[in-house]
Enzyme design. Structure first.
Site, mmCIF file in Angstrom:
data_model
loop_
_atom_site.group_PDB
_atom_site.id
_atom_site.type_symbol
_atom_site.label_atom_id
_atom_site.label_comp_id
_atom_site.label_asym_id
_atom_site.label_seq_id
_atom_site.Cartn_x
_atom_site.Cartn_y
_atom_site.Cartn_z
ATOM 1 N N ASP A 211 0.969 -1.158 0.034
ATOM 2 C CA ASP A 211 -0.107 -0.052 -0.058
ATOM 3 C C ASP A 211 0.854 1.381 -0.127
ATOM 4 O O ASP A 211 1.855 1.448 0.416
ATOM 5 C CB ASP A 211 -0.920 0.090 1.363
ATOM 6 N N ASP B 10 -7.059 -1.501 -4.327
ATOM 7 C CA ASP B 10 -8.273 -1.170 -3.485
ATOM 8 C C ASP B 10 -8.980 -0.171 -3.992
ATOM 9 O O ASP B 10 -10.382 -0.068 -4.185
ATOM 10 C CB ASP B 10 -7.686 -0.856 -2.079
#
Length: 205
Positions: free
Chosen positions: A164, A178
């Site tokens: 991330d 995401d």
């Protein structure tokens, strides 16, 4: 999985256009020619499938490339400020689900992502709606992006931590996969509210 297929319905069967539902493209074709043309629906269905996999490929490639750049250039380095403190790029390894939730259930999330991919692939042959093709393509690309991390990244197969790097202020850190999943989910909700089904039929409520 069988239940999901039942909900969408097979476009070639009478049930797909019954019960107060109508497929817009078939209604237009019938009005123009005065007769049903089931053969014309097959090329349209194939085009929708092509759109689904094109969107999925684009979302997956964008996510994969961005993570490769982040790992090579940003990991083990200070965060990069994009908009002051409001938005930063910061490399983080996330063993949980989207936005960092449920880090103790990595294997379960891997299984869920795999199941989502299989269901979308099986239902693609019954897809006749362009908006649904885009929505499912976003879901498929996002699921594939994070699943690739689960399989190939440390600490091990099916337990890998997802990369991330998008870090808004006062919010969880996430990635492009995401984002694709969330956008696909929002689009599906909007399509459902409008009464449009994946097979192209419209509810007349």
């Amino acid at each position: 999985m069988a239940e999901a297929e039942r909900i969408i319905g097979t476009p070639d069967t009478p049930d797909a256009t019954g019960n107060g539902r109508e497929r817009p493209d078939e209604a237009t074709a019938a009005g123009a020619s005065g007769a049903d043309e089931p053969a014309a629906g097959r090329p349209r269905g194939k085009r929708r499938i092509a759109v689904l996999f094109a969107v999925a490929t684009f979302a997956y490639a964008l996510d994969l490339i961005s993570k490769m750049i982040v790992v090579a250039k940003l990991e083990h380095h200070p965060p990069i400020e994009i908009i002051g403190d409001w938005l930063k790029f910061e490399a983080i390894r996330n063993a949980g689900a989207a936005f960092g939730f449920g880090e103790a259930f990595t294997v379960i999330f891997t299984v869920i992502a795999t199941a989502v991919i299989v269901v979308i692939a099986r239902l693609a042959r019954k897809l006749y709606s362009l908006p649904w093709a885009i929505a499912l393509g976003l879901l498929l690309g996002g699921a594939l992006g994070n699943l690739t991390d689960r399989i190939f990244r440390a600490p091990g197969v099916f337990e890998g931590a997802v990369v991330d790097f998008i870090a808004p202020k006062h919010f969880a850190v996430f990635n492009l996969a995401d984002s694709a999943i969330v956008c696909g989910g929002i689009l599906i909700v909007l399509l459902s509210f409008r009464g449009l089904d994946p097979d192209g039929t419209v509810h007349k409520d």
